[in-house]
Design a protein around this motif. Structure first.
Motif, PDB file in Angstrom:
ATOM      1  N   ALA A   3       0.835  -1.204   0.000  1.00 27.50           N
ATOM      2  CA  ALA A   3       0.000   0.000   0.000  1.00 27.50           C
ATOM      3  C   ALA A   3       0.871   1.256   0.000  1.00 27.50           C
ATOM      4  O   ALA A   3       0.576   2.220  -0.711  1.00 27.50           O
ATOM      5  CB  ALA A   3      -0.929   0.000   1.209  1.00 27.50           C
ATOM      6  N   ASN A  25       1.369   4.183  -3.175  1.00 29.95           N
ATOM      7  CA  ASN A  25       0.919   5.535  -2.808  1.00 29.95           C
ATOM      8  C   ASN A  25      -0.511   5.550  -2.289  1.00 29.95           C
ATOM      9  O   ASN A  25      -1.230   6.528  -2.477  1.00 29.95           O
ATOM     10  CB  ASN A  25       1.073   6.502  -3.990  1.00 29.95           C
ATOM     11  N   ASN A  26      -0.911   4.479  -1.638  1.00 31.50           N
ATOM     12  CA  ASN A  26      -2.255   4.409  -1.059  1.00 31.50           C
ATOM     13  C   ASN A  26      -2.283   4.784   0.418  1.00 31.50           C
ATOM     14  O   ASN A  26      -3.316   4.668   1.053  1.00 31.50           O
ATOM     15  CB  ASN A  26      -2.825   2.994  -1.236  1.00 31.50           C
ATOM     16  N   GLU A  50      -1.791   7.897   2.834  1.00 33.95           N
ATOM     17  CA  GLU A  50      -1.694   9.366   2.807  1.00 33.95           C
ATOM     18  C   GLU A  50      -0.578   9.906   3.690  1.00 33.95           C
ATOM     19  O   GLU A  50       0.109  10.851   3.335  1.00 33.95           O
ATOM     20  CB  GLU A  50      -3.024   9.996   3.237  1.00 33.95           C
TER      21      GLU A  50
END
Length: 79
Positions: A38, A42-43, A45
């Motif tokens: 993840a 780039n999942n 934040e």
């Protein structure tokens, strides 16, 4: 570039430098593979400082060395 992208790119740079696959990094750092995937996709934040610490410990580098990259140049990062 967003901060999360810079973190992901830096991890990929370090994996290439130290000849680690993402799976090997996850295994060696005790980070769940799904978490690392993840992060690299780039999942995530706001990447956890503890995750970055575990990655640094695995590569035997300091946090300062992790962030000592042009990727984290303030002029290149977006808010």
């Amino acid at each position: 570039m967003l901060f999360k992208e810079a973190v992901s790119n830096r991890i990929i740079e370090l994996c290439n430098k130290y000849n680690y696959t993402p799976n090997k990094l996850a295994e060696m750092s005790a980070i769940p593979p799904s978490t690392l995937r993840a992060l690299l996709a780039n999942n995530v934040e706001n990447p956890s400082s503890f995750i970055i610490y575990k990655i640094c410990k695995t590569f035997k580098i300091t946090l300062s060395e992790f962030f000592n990259s042009e990727l984290f140049n303030f002029n290149k990062l977006e808010d």
